[in-house]
Design a protein around this motif. Sequence first.
Motif, PDB file in Angstrom:
ATOM      1  N   VAL A 194     150.500  -6.640  21.367  1.00  0.00           N
ATOM      2  CA  VAL A 194     149.552  -5.310  20.881  1.00  0.00           C
ATOM      3  C   VAL A 194     149.227  -5.424  19.558  1.00  0.00           C
ATOM      4  N   TYR A 195     148.297  -5.348  19.090  1.00  0.00           N
ATOM      5  CA  TYR A 195     147.816  -5.217  17.573  1.00  0.00           C
ATOM      6  C   TYR A 195     147.513  -3.800  17.268  1.00  0.00           C
ATOM      7  N   ASP A 196     147.109  -2.950  17.953  1.00  0.00           N
ATOM      8  CA  ASP A 196     146.746  -1.550  17.553  1.00  0.00           C
ATOM      9  C   ASP A 196     146.546  -0.939  18.987  1.00  0.00           C
ATOM     10  N   VAL A 197     147.070   0.302  18.882  1.00  0.00           N
ATOM     11  CA  VAL A 197     146.690   1.221  20.084  1.00  0.00           C
ATOM     12  C   VAL A 197     146.432   2.935  19.793  1.00  0.00           C
ATOM     13  N   VAL A 198     145.713   3.330  20.493  1.00  0.00           N
ATOM     14  CA  VAL A 198     145.470   4.859  20.562  1.00  0.00           C
ATOM     15  C   VAL A 198     145.508   5.297  21.769  1.00  0.00           C
ATOM     16  N   VAL A 199     146.293   6.719  22.030  1.00  0.00           N
ATOM     17  CA  VAL A 199     146.498   7.184  23.416  1.00  0.00           C
ATOM     18  C   VAL A 199     145.768   8.252  23.428  1.00  0.00           C
ATOM     19  N   VAL A 200     144.857   8.666  24.565  1.00  0.00           N
ATOM     20  CA  VAL A 200     144.253   9.962  24.555  1.00  0.00           C
ATOM     21  C   VAL A 200     144.274  10.558  26.012  1.00  0.00           C
ATOM     22  N   GLY A 201     143.944  11.671  26.367  1.00  0.00           N
ATOM     23  CA  GLY A 201     143.842  12.316  27.588  1.00  0.00           C
ATOM     24  C   GLY A 201     142.240  12.222  28.160  1.00  0.00           C
ATOM     25  N   ARG A 202     142.082  11.787  29.559  1.00  0.00           N
ATOM     26  CA  ARG A 202     140.749  11.986  29.893  1.00  0.00           C
ATOM     27  C   ARG A 202     140.922  12.835  31.333  1.00  0.00           C
ATOM     28  N   PRO A 203     139.710  13.541  31.669  1.00  0.00           N
ATOM     29  CA  PRO A 203     139.722  14.592  32.747  1.00  0.00           C
ATOM     30  C   PRO A 203     140.293  13.877  34.002  1.00  0.00           C
ATOM     31  N   SER A 204     140.809  14.127  34.898  1.00  0.00           N
ATOM     32  CA  SER A 204     141.458  13.607  36.196  1.00  0.00           C
ATOM     33  C   SER A 204     141.558  14.795  37.331  1.00  0.00           C
ATOM     34  N   GLU A 205     140.813  14.611  38.392  1.00  0.00           N
ATOM     35  CA  GLU A 205     140.855  15.362  39.375  1.00  0.00           C
ATOM     36  C   GLU A 205     142.279  15.878  39.787  1.00  0.00           C
ATOM     37  N   ARG A 206     142.969  14.818  40.038  1.00  0.00           N
ATOM     38  CA  ARG A 206     144.572  14.950  40.138  1.00  0.00           C
ATOM     39  C   ARG A 206     145.454  15.628  39.527  1.00  0.00           C
ATOM     40  N   TRP A 207     145.378  15.030  38.145  1.00  0.00           N
ATOM     41  CA  TRP A 207     146.257  15.654  37.098  1.00  0.00           C
ATOM     42  C   TRP A 207     145.847  16.616  36.162  1.00  0.00           C
ATOM     43  N   GLY A 208     144.622  16.879  36.377  1.00  0.00           N
ATOM     44  CA  GLY A 208     143.848  17.736  35.341  1.00  0.00           C
ATOM     45  C   GLY A 208     143.466  16.867  34.045  1.00  0.00           C
ATOM     46  N   SER A 209     144.580  16.178  33.310  1.00  0.00           N
ATOM     47  CA  SER A 209     144.473  15.142  32.449  1.00  0.00           C
ATOM     48  C   SER A 209     145.301  14.049  32.649  1.00  0.00           C
ATOM     49  N   GLU A 210     144.682  12.755  32.356  1.00  0.00           N
ATOM     50  CA  GLU A 210     145.493  11.734  32.605  1.00  0.00           C
ATOM     51  C   GLU A 210     145.680  10.734  31.479  1.00  0.00           C
ATOM     52  N   VAL A 211     146.564  10.243  31.142  1.00  0.00           N
ATOM     53  CA  VAL A 211     147.013   9.464  29.873  1.00  0.00           C
ATOM     54  C   VAL A 211     146.349   8.164  30.043  1.00  0.00           C
ATOM     55  N   ILE A 212     145.524   7.738  28.923  1.00  0.00           N
ATOM     56  CA  ILE A 212     144.785   6.487  28.768  1.00  0.00           C
ATOM     57  C   ILE A 212     144.855   5.948  27.457  1.00  0.00           C
TER      58      ILE A 212
END
Length: 551
Positions: A473-491
């Motif tokens: 892994v050279y670089d990474v950014v983590v965000v949330g996106r809408p999810s019906e099950r979780w409300g927001s899921e980690v991407i």
Amino acid sequence: MDSGTNFNLSDVFGTVAEAIPDQTFLVWRGRRLSYAEVNRRVDGLANYLTSVGLGCHTERAGLAGHESGQDHLGIYLRNGNEYLESMIGAFRSRVAPFNVSYRYVEDELLYLLTDSGAQALVYPAEFAPRVAAILDRLPRLRVLIQVADHSGHPLLPGAVDYETILATLAPAEGLPTPSGDDLYVLYTGGTTGMPKGVLWRQHDIFLSSMGGRPWGSDQPLASHAELAEKARASAGAVSMMMIPPFMHGAAQWAAFNAVTMGGRVVIPDDVERMRPAEVLRLAAEEKVLSMPVVGDAIARPLLDEIEAGDYDLSSLFTITNGGAPLSPTVRERLLTALPHLMLLDAVGASESGAQMSTATTAGAEVQPATFTPQHDTAVVSAELDRVLAPGEGQGWLARRDLIPLGYLGDEAKTAKTFPTIDGVRWSVPGDRANVLSDGRIQLLGRDSVTINSGGEKIFVEEVERAIAAHPSVYDVVVVGRPSERWGSEVIAVVQFADGADATDDELVEVCRTAIARYKIPKAFVRVPKVVRSPAGKADYRWAKEIATSSA
């Protein structure tokens, strides 16, 4: 603890320039400018700004924390001597300079210059077409100062040439007398919302973050005489390679720290993109002592070149990191490649100044995101009603005493960010943190980018550290996106090193060794390049768009 002297940043530089006039202050593109030369150029700029009627019109005592009584100068420049000269020249004329991102396109530029109420702007010729496109919508902007460059764009109508105005003679009545109450204005980056102008008294930001309180000490400088003696005693000993852009506060703070020690600032020739080989060659030639970086985005390309090349970096004593975390992999490789080095991780914000730090050397055990706080830094409760004692756990990272006055033009946000707790005013910019039993503080992350998934709070920086531990892994950014099950899921939005790759299962496996199962990303989105600011800070709005569009 405060100082007996009310410091302003013009006199800070002027005091050092008078104490060590012939000492080199700045090195850029083969040019070496002494403190005395830069001070003369600053005088010329201050004379010009005063001659066109800019300055202070209402003293601080008559204003609320979110109000400014000074005219404002936008600095829309890349790194170079003109940036620091423009800052100090504005301070000397009692004009309040502020940072303008050189990445901004027309609409962003229009927003910032409108929000700031800018009456003046200094910009390079390369940006003249951008400025011209919005001038008719900025009726308050009446002073344009253009810096000649390689672009060849002519002066805009009504603009003046930067170098020409440096010959401006002092006004008959002389320059105004700067005050420690005069403003230092720092606009936030706007990576999670609209940029806001943070208003500091110059005295407070100097003692907080710009060298007025020497590193490692709780005692501030007591006088200009002490500042002059300190600069004379260490003149020329400190040299700093300035890679991060001056348009971010951390780089401005670092430069003024160098000033207070009579040091020199070295700027890479190419200020449009980082060229690791040129940076390291210059660092070796100048025997640079310190090199600020902003996380992996700056450190990793330098490290790749260090490992591949042959550079004499024996003079390099510290790499100072702030603004974004260094991954465990990069940290270990740096200390292996340069075992004599000290890595200094620092935590601070536009709204708080410097708050805490930790130093690491080769072979030392490291606890991720854990820092020793300054005496004025603490964790306050989630309800903002008390200061947490050691071992009480999670709350908000906060700082008292030398903190900003407020946000320009925003009384409500000022009251929210700078609450009073038990009679003491605090700065609480929005970082979650744990206070540990030994008094150290574990930084969890900015609340505005925290993901609430299935009722659990997930701090993205912790997940980013876990993923970045994978060597591919050279670089990474983590965000949330809408999810019906979780409300927001980690991407996770991931950029791999050249020629490297990893499966989702391999990335999940490396995460399992560092974070709980519910924090592991539900998906890994691969991109050719992670977008970051020129200073290396993650662009979470961009990452969220990538994550959402890949659903």
